[in-house]
Each structure stands twice: as structure tokens, then as C-alpha cells.
Design a protein around this motif. Structure first.
Motif, PDB file in Angstrom:
ATOM      1  N   ASP A   1       0.825  -1.209   0.000  1.00  0.00           N
ATOM      2  CA  ASP A   1       0.000   0.000   0.000  1.00  0.00           C
ATOM      3  C   ASP A   1       0.861   1.261   0.000  1.00  0.00           C
ATOM      4  O   ASP A   1       0.531   2.245  -0.663  1.00  0.00           O
ATOM      5  CB  ASP A   1      -0.939  -0.021   1.211  1.00  0.00           C
ATOM      6  CG  ASP A   1      -2.105   0.924   1.007  1.00  0.00           C
ATOM      7  OD1 ASP A   1      -2.781   0.799  -0.040  1.00  0.00           O
ATOM      8  OD2 ASP A   1      -2.325   1.806   1.858  1.00  0.00           O
ATOM      9  N   ARG A   2       1.975   1.223   0.730  1.00  0.00           N
ATOM     10  CA  ARG A   2       2.894   2.374   0.730  1.00  0.00           C
ATOM     11  C   ARG A   2       3.420   2.614  -0.681  1.00  0.00           C
ATOM     12  O   ARG A   2       3.507   3.743  -1.142  1.00  0.00           O
ATOM     13  CB  ARG A   2       4.050   2.128   1.707  1.00  0.00           C
ATOM     14  CG  ARG A   2       3.694   2.390   3.167  1.00  0.00           C
ATOM     15  CD  ARG A   2       4.931   2.508   4.036  1.00  0.00           C
ATOM     16  NE  ARG A   2       5.670   1.246   4.137  1.00  0.00           N
ATOM     17  CZ  ARG A   2       5.376   0.264   4.987  1.00  0.00           C
ATOM     18  NH1 ARG A   2       4.363   0.386   5.817  1.00  0.00           N
ATOM     19  NH2 ARG A   2       6.097  -0.851   5.012  1.00  0.00           N
ATOM     20  N   LYS A   3       3.760   1.505  -1.346  1.00  0.00           N
ATOM     21  CA  LYS A   3       4.253   1.635  -2.727  1.00  0.00           C
ATOM     22  C   LYS A   3       3.170   2.228  -3.622  1.00  0.00           C
ATOM     23  O   LYS A   3       3.439   3.123  -4.423  1.00  0.00           O
ATOM     24  CB  LYS A   3       4.703   0.266  -3.248  1.00  0.00           C
ATOM     25  CG  LYS A   3       5.205   0.322  -4.682  1.00  0.00           C
ATOM     26  CD  LYS A   3       5.837  -0.972  -5.133  1.00  0.00           C
ATOM     27  CE  LYS A   3       4.796  -1.915  -5.685  1.00  0.00           C
ATOM     28  NZ  LYS A   3       5.414  -3.126  -6.271  1.00  0.00           N
ATOM     29  N   TYR A   4       1.943   1.725  -3.474  1.00  0.00           N
ATOM     30  CA  TYR A   4       0.849   2.225  -4.316  1.00  0.00           C
ATOM     31  C   TYR A   4       0.624   3.719  -4.087  1.00  0.00           C
ATOM     32  O   TYR A   4       0.329   4.462  -5.015  1.00  0.00           O
ATOM     33  CB  TYR A   4      -0.440   1.437  -4.058  1.00  0.00           C
ATOM     34  CG  TYR A   4      -0.322  -0.054  -4.341  1.00  0.00           C
ATOM     35  CD1 TYR A   4       0.499  -0.520  -5.380  1.00  0.00           C
ATOM     36  CD2 TYR A   4      -1.005  -0.998  -3.579  1.00  0.00           C
ATOM     37  CE1 TYR A   4       0.628  -1.883  -5.639  1.00  0.00           C
ATOM     38  CE2 TYR A   4      -0.892  -2.358  -3.841  1.00  0.00           C
ATOM     39  CZ  TYR A   4      -0.070  -2.799  -4.855  1.00  0.00           C
ATOM     40  OH  TYR A   4       0.055  -4.142  -5.104  1.00  0.00           O
ATOM     41  N   ASN A   5       0.781   4.166  -2.832  1.00  0.00           N
ATOM     42  CA  ASN A   5       0.634   5.600  -2.565  1.00  0.00           C
ATOM     43  C   ASN A   5       1.732   6.409  -3.233  1.00  0.00           C
ATOM     44  O   ASN A   5       1.485   7.499  -3.737  1.00  0.00           O
ATOM     45  CB  ASN A   5       0.603   5.854  -1.055  1.00  0.00           C
ATOM     46  CG  ASN A   5      -0.748   5.474  -0.458  1.00  0.00           C
ATOM     47  OD1 ASN A   5      -1.774   5.583  -1.131  1.00  0.00           O
ATOM     48  ND2 ASN A   5      -0.756   4.986   0.766  1.00  0.00           N
ATOM     49  N   GLN A   6       2.949   5.858  -3.248  1.00  0.00           N
ATOM     50  CA  GLN A   6       4.041   6.546  -3.953  1.00  0.00           C
ATOM     51  C   GLN A   6       3.738   6.631  -5.449  1.00  0.00           C
ATOM     52  O   GLN A   6       4.009   7.645  -6.094  1.00  0.00           O
ATOM     53  CB  GLN A   6       5.365   5.798  -3.752  1.00  0.00           C
ATOM     54  CG  GLN A   6       5.952   5.986  -2.367  1.00  0.00           C
ATOM     55  CD  GLN A   6       7.198   5.122  -2.192  1.00  0.00           C
ATOM     56  OE1 GLN A   6       7.377   4.105  -2.867  1.00  0.00           O
ATOM     57  NE2 GLN A   6       8.059   5.535  -1.296  1.00  0.00           N
ATOM     58  N   ILE A   7       3.195   5.538  -5.987  1.00  0.00           N
ATOM     59  CA  ILE A   7       2.847   5.539  -7.421  1.00  0.00           C
ATOM     60  C   ILE A   7       1.797   6.615  -7.684  1.00  0.00           C
ATOM     61  O   ILE A   7       1.880   7.355  -8.667  1.00  0.00           O
ATOM     62  CB  ILE A   7       2.357   4.139  -7.864  1.00  0.00           C
ATOM     63  CG1 ILE A   7       3.486   3.111  -7.749  1.00  0.00           C
ATOM     64  CG2 ILE A   7       1.837   4.179  -9.300  1.00  0.00           C
ATOM     65  CD1 ILE A   7       3.057   1.661  -8.032  1.00  0.00           C
ATOM     66  N   LYS A   8       0.807   6.722  -6.787  1.00  0.00           N
ATOM     67  CA  LYS A   8      -0.229   7.751  -6.942  1.00  0.00           C
ATOM     68  C   LYS A   8       0.392   9.146  -6.956  1.00  0.00           C
ATOM     69  O   LYS A   8      -0.046  10.031  -7.666  1.00  0.00           O
ATOM     70  CB  LYS A   8      -1.222   7.668  -5.776  1.00  0.00           C
ATOM     71  CG  LYS A   8      -2.347   6.678  -5.989  1.00  0.00           C
ATOM     72  CD  LYS A   8      -3.361   6.833  -4.860  1.00  0.00           C
ATOM     73  CE  LYS A   8      -4.011   5.506  -4.536  1.00  0.00           C
ATOM     74  NZ  LYS A   8      -4.711   5.509  -3.247  1.00  0.00           N
ATOM     75  N   GLU A   9       1.421   9.335  -6.116  1.00  0.00           N
ATOM     76  CA  GLU A   9       2.032  10.659  -6.027  1.00  0.00           C
ATOM     77  C   GLU A   9       2.845  11.007  -7.270  1.00  0.00           C
ATOM     78  O   GLU A   9       3.000  12.180  -7.592  1.00  0.00           O
ATOM     79  CB  GLU A   9       2.943  10.731  -4.787  1.00  0.00           C
ATOM     80  CG  GLU A   9       2.176  11.003  -3.507  1.00  0.00           C
ATOM     81  CD  GLU A   9       3.021  10.673  -2.279  1.00  0.00           C
ATOM     82  OE1 GLU A   9       4.265  10.701  -2.387  1.00  0.00           O
ATOM     83  OE2 GLU A   9       2.410  10.370  -1.227  1.00  0.00           O
ATOM     84  N   THR A  10       3.386   9.999  -7.935  1.00  0.00           N
ATOM     85  CA  THR A  10       4.363  10.311  -8.993  1.00  0.00           C
ATOM     86  C   THR A  10       3.958   9.934 -10.409  1.00  0.00           C
ATOM     87  O   THR A  10       4.526  10.460 -11.357  1.00  0.00           O
ATOM     88  CB  THR A  10       5.712   9.609  -8.698  1.00  0.00           C
ATOM     89  OG1 THR A  10       5.439   8.242  -8.418  1.00  0.00           O
ATOM     90  CG2 THR A  10       6.425  10.233  -7.537  1.00  0.00           C
TER      91      THR A  10
END
Lengths: 356, 257
Positions: A224-233
Motif C-alpha cells: 500500500d505504501r508503494k501504491y501511494n508513492q505511485i499515486k504521487e508520482t
């Protein structure tokens, strides 16, 4: 400047992949994407790669899982029902963070549906397998995009160690257009995590399960942390005339291209239409849509399905503006005339006057 | 003093979780011994299944990937693409009867028929063990399980599927053998077959397959001596032990026998 080439979409996909260093194409014939595998058989032989026709789409996806785990840039191209079966290993790849690239040339659904063009696989792309996983989804609207986005898919898949889908509308695979092929990459990323035999290091492992609930929750949270980073970038979109349009249209893929014609025609009638075209269907460009919703009081979502991104748009708009929908399904391609008429209906235009 | 017996280096120090009398540990150990003897640990990638051996990666000190239900041969097909950049790679899959013969029957047949260069180990204990004792495609006629409590009835369930015999009909595979583990003599034979299977892969001869007839005392609800009798009396008549296919080289060149 590279010379333009004239090429079918399904073939442009393979050229985009080769430029990205793809060395293996696995596939199973299905209309309207079959030419991709056929073309790959020829091209992989030329570049010293491997193209393999498997026994089923499910087997393709599991082989992609293996290929991704050994660090080979590999892909497949499929359509509709095939895309469902491809999900057999997508959750395994997402959970064990194995990069892969699946190109879906969407045909009319549901079920066997038909082989005419459609945008009917967005929902299955966003969660066709079990558990809380995410996949990056790119939506091309031209043959040029198909090549470029396939190239980009390989870069994103390796960058995030995650499956990436390219969802092309059926006709994109079949039609020929002029395009500039992407510049071939010269250096592939190092993959110290790959399976290669445990020589002078502890074993590398891809084991997407944990019997201990706390352990499994930790895996979920990490993802989920990775997915949030993907959302940000990684949010990508195209926006036209969104400052203060009479109406904002949200559409992706080839429909967005049709909307551009609608916008031009409407200018003659002094009608101002804005367009937001999500290029990434996940992560979804909700921020720009939310902001645009503040500057218009009419939003129309147009899709070649019964409404598969309209819920995302409504979530993004968050009640600020009513969101209307217009869609054609079953393989019918919407026309500029139909859309113009629908826009006028939404704007409640009586005798050429916009009721603002 | 000379050391004559020790834990194979390819095994980790983690103790097996298997039930008492289960044949998985013997199969694991034989494979590990051969990996040590052939000195191939650093070249190997193991593809693990769903089933009792789902935690195989904990016991083997190897690069490992877990395949979904029945799909180990498809995963191994993808793993084999690693030879594009790393030609030394060796691969084995390890599957049970429910996994391979039921949900994964298509994948094993096609991988074998394409001649994918990996070694497939097949544990046949005639039952779904991890899900606690349901009928498997290899359950023998009359054998009672939770989903055929009156015993397997050919009129209802058909006869058991025999993998070696099935794969033998294909022209491509290089090595197919069925072995058992119920006494020292058969364990030694099994070890030889495992060695041969790896050797076929190392020589690039093609797909190699070893079926290992195994006991499941927990789900057969029997003590090991009874299991041994069950294997000899009920299983071996259906699943005869032999080499079904060995790729040989003679004066006229290479051929399958």
C-alpha cells in the motif's frame, strides 16, 4: 529525427516493447490482438529473443510471472476474455513484486461478447484478481501511443516492480497509422533481486503468502505504501480548455480523440468544451478533475462501455458538479454527431442558446 | 573419524513440518543429496507448488518461486527464459497429485510436450493431503477419502489418472520414471532416478519427470507399515515402478527409447 513508419497497432506494440529491451513475448491467439504474437514470432527471432505460443492465457500469465522473476523483460498481448485469464497470476506478480507487461486490445464484452472495438476491460484491469493489489494502467489513443506506452510500461514495471497494463481500444490494435518508433534503450536496470541461482548471496525468493496474519498484513501495508508513492508520482493525463468551459468532458483512449474533433466543431458554434483525458486509468487523475469541476457546472463522461471510469470521475468530483454519462457498448464506436447531440442535451441548449 | 552421514548442504537448518511417516522429507532429502553431489545448488531455481510442500523454500537453500495451484510447469517455462541472460540456470518443479494432475494437468502436459528444459518431481500419494484428505485424480479404486467416503467408484469417479503413462504418449519428453520410497532398496532406486533426471537437464536433453509414490499416513488414517502394504498391494498394480522413457544416444544419433 527518426523516420516515420506506417504500422498496424498490434505490431507497433511489439516494436515499442523491443525498443524497451523486451526479449520474450508469450501469447495465445485471440482476436483482435493476434497479429501481435504473429509479428513477435518474426521479430524475436531477428533480435535473438524468444516468442512462445502457450497452451492458454492462464499459462501465459504464470510464465510471465516466472520470466519477470528471472529479470527478463517480457510481455504479452491479448483481448477481452484472454485478459480475464491473464489475471490468473497478476495477483502473484503484484504481491511478490514481479514486473510484467500485459497489453489488452479491448473487444466487446462481457463474456465472449464480440470482436468489435470497446473499452470494456477497465474494471477487470483495476481488480480482476484477489486481494488488495494495484496495477498501473495506461490508456493509449493512437498507434503512436501504443508503441510509446508499451515502452513506458516496461520502464514503469521495472521501476515499481509491479504489473503494468496497456488498455488499447480494439480498433487501435487493428488500424494502421504513421508513427515514430521509440528510441531503443541501451541500458537495462540491474536486478539484484532476480532468480539466477544463489551464488555468493542468500537465496532470492518470490513467495507471495504468509500464514501468519500479522505477517500478511505487513505485506499488504508495504504494498500500500508503494501504491501511494505511485499515486504521487505516476499520474498522467491530457487537459484541453479546462479553464472555464461550458462543459467538461472526461474520456480516455480513442474516445478522447473523437472528443477533440467535437471540440473543434463546437468552436464554430461558439460552444466551449473542455476535455480531461486520463492517460493513467490507475492511478486516476482525480486532483485535476476535482479542480476542473470547480470551474464548470456540467461534466459529461463518454466511454465505449456502460460506464467504467464514471465512478472514478464522480469520486474525483466529490459532488461538486453533476456528472452525466454517455456510452456505447457492444462494439459500437461513438460518433462526433452523437456526442455533440448529447453535449447539447446536457447543456440544455434550446434553439442554439446555451442555458447557463 | 570419517563422517558418513550429515545434513545435505542444500537444505537449511529449519526442521520439516511434515507429519510423522510422510514421504515428503525423504523425497526432499534425496533431491538435496543429489543437488550436493552434482554441485548444482548455485545454479538452481526451485518452483514450489500449493499443497503440503508449499513451504519447500524454507527447507531448501535455493532461489525459489511459489507457483499458484497447478501452475508450476508454466512458471518454470517462464523461469527457463532466464537462460537468455544466464545460460547455466537449472530448474526443478515439485508438485503433488492434486496440484499437478487435477488443476494443473494442462500445464504439465504442455510443458512436457514443448520439451521445456526443467526437471519435474511429482509426489503421488493418491490424496489431497493439505486440504485434509479429499479424492485426488490418482486415488485408487476402492480407496476411501472424505469426498468418496464409500471408496473411489469408477462408475462415478472414473479410474485414477496415470501420469507417467500419459506423458509417455508424448514424443518430446527425454526422461520419465516412476519410483517409490517404502524401503531402502526403493529409496536407492529413487535417488538414481532423481540423479538421472537432473543429468538429462544438465545435458540439455529436454524435459525430465520423476513420479514418486509416497505415503500419507495422516490422511490414509494408517500407521506406516499399513501404508507400505497399501502402496504395494493397491498402488503399485496401478502405478508400476519403472523407467518409461530414457533419451539415449546410439551410433545412429540421438533417439528416444
Amino acid at each position: 529525427m527518426k523516420k516515420p513508419v506506417f504500422m498496424k497497432g498490434n505490431e507497433a506494440v511489439i516494436e515499442g516493447a523491443i525498443a524497451a529491451g523486451c526479449k520474450a513475448v508469450l501469447g495465445y491467439p485471440i482476436t483482435p490482438s493476434t497479429e501481435g504474437l504473429e509479428y513477435a514470432v518474426k521479430r524475436m527471432r531477428q533480435i535473438g529473443g524468444i516468442a512462445k505460443q502457450m497452451e492458454s492465457e492462464a499459462a501465459v500469465s504464470h510464465a510471465l510471472y516466472g520470466a519477470g522473476a528471472v529479470g527478463i523483460r517480457a510481455m504479452t498481448i491479448t483481448s477481452g476474455p484472454g485478459f480475464n485469464w491473464m489475471h490468473d497470476a497478476v495477483d502473484y506478480m503484484a504481491t511478490s513484486e514481479v514486473p510484467t507487461n500485459i497489453i489488452d486490445i479491448m473487444r466487446g464484452g462481457p463474456a465472449l461478447g464480440n470482436i468489435a472495438p470497446s473499452q470494456s476491460d477497465v474494471r477487470s484491469a483495476k481488480g480482476g484478481a484477489n486481494g488488495d493489489y494495484r496495477t498501473i494502467i495506461l490508456a493509449p489513443s493512437s498507434v503512436q501511443n501504443l508503441a510509446d506506452f508499451t515502452f513506458l510500461a516496461f520502464e514503469l514495471a521495472d521501476k515499481w516492480r509491479n504489473p503494468v497494463f496497456v488498455l488499447g481500444d480494439g480498433m487501435l490494435g487493428q488500424m494502421k497509422e504513421t508513427l515514430i518508433l521509440p528510441e531503443p534503450i541501451t541500458e537495462l536496470p540491474e536486478k539484484p533481486w532476480r532468480l539466477s541461482g544463489a551464488k555468493n548471496r542468500p537465496p532470492n525468493k518470490f513467495i507471495p503468502f504468509d500464514l501468519n496474519p500479522a505477517g500478511l498484513e505487513a505485506i499488504n501495508k508495504k504494498l500500500d505504501r508503494k501504491y501511494n508513492q505511485i499515486k504521487e508520482t505516476e499520474i498522467r493525463y491530457e487537459a484541453i480548455n479546462i479553464k472555464k468551459p461550458d462543459i467538461l468532458v472526461v474520456a480516455f483512449g480513442l474516445v478522447a480523440r473523437i472528443i477533440k474533433s467535437v471540440i473543434k466543431e463546437a468552436e464554430k458554434e461558439n460552444l466551449s468544451i473542455g476535455l480531461i483525458r486520463p492517460i493513467t486509468l490507475w492511478p486516476f487523475p482525480d486532483e485535476v478533475i476535482n479542480q476542473a469541476a470547480e470551474r464548470t457546472n456540467k461534466i459529461l463522461v463518454v466511454e465505449m462501455n456502460m460506464g467504467q471510469i464514471v465512478d472514478d470521475v464522480r469520486l474525483a468530483v466529490n459532488g461538486k458538479t453533476p456528472v452525466k454519462f454517455y456510452g456505447r457498448a457492444g462494439g459500437l464506436i461513438t460518433t462526433t454527431e452523437e456526442i455533440t447531440e448529447k453535449i447539447k442535451e446536457v447543456l440544455n441548449i434550446v434553439k442554439g442558446e446555451v442555458q447557463r | 573419524m570419517k563422517k558418513v552421514f550429515s545434513r545435505p548442504k542444500s537444505l537449511t537448518k529449519i526442521p520439516f513440518h511434515y507429519c510423522a511417516g510422510c514421504d515428503h522429507p525423504i523425497a526432499h532429502r534425496l533431491i538435496a543429496e543429489i543437488i550436493d553431489e552434482l554441485e548444482i545448488r548455485e545454479r538452481l531455481i526451485a518452483v514450489w507448488p500449493i499443497g503440503c510442500s508449499v513451504m519447500g523454500d524454507k527447507y531448501f537453500d535455493l532461489d525459489s518461486i511459489l507457483a499458484s495451484h497447478g501452475k508450476a510447469p508454466a512458471v518454470a517455462t517462464g523461469v527457463a527464459l532466464g537462460r537468455l541472460t544466464n545460460p547455466d540456470v537449472l530448474i526443478f518443479t515439485y508438485q503433488g497429485d492434486g496440484d499437478m494432475v487435477s488443476i494443473g494437468l494442462g500445464e504439465i502436459i504442455h510443458a512436457a510436450n514443448r520439451g521445456e528444459l526443467f526437471t519435474a518431481f511429482f509426489i503421488n500419494n493418491a490424496i489431497y493431503a493439505m486440504t485434509s484428505g479429499q479424492m485426488a485424480p490418482t486415488t485408487v479404486v476402492g480407496q476411501k477419502t472424505k469426498t468418496c467416503p464409500l471408496g473411489r467408484d469408477p462408475k462415478v469417479h472414473g479410474y485414477p489418472i496415470r501420469m507417467c503413462e500419459l506423458l509417455q504418449t508424448l514424443l518430446t519428453p527425454a526422461y520419465i520414471a516412476r519410483v517409490a520410497l517404502f524401503d531402502a532398496k526403493h529409496i536407492n532406486k529413487a535417488k538414481k532416478a532423481i540423479r538421472k533426471a537432473f543429468q538429462f537437464q544438465m545435458d540439455g536433453k529436454g524435459f525430465s519427470f520423476v513420479e514418486i509414490i509416497s505415503a500419507c499416513p495422516t490422511n490414509w488414517k494408517a500407521k506406516y507399515p499399513e501404508c507400505r502394504e497399501f502402496i504395494k498391494e493397491k498402488m503399485l498394480p496401478v502405478f508400476p515402478l519403472k523407467e518409461f522413457k530414457t533419451f539415449q544416444i546410439d551410433n545412429e544419433g540421438e533417439k528416444n527409447v
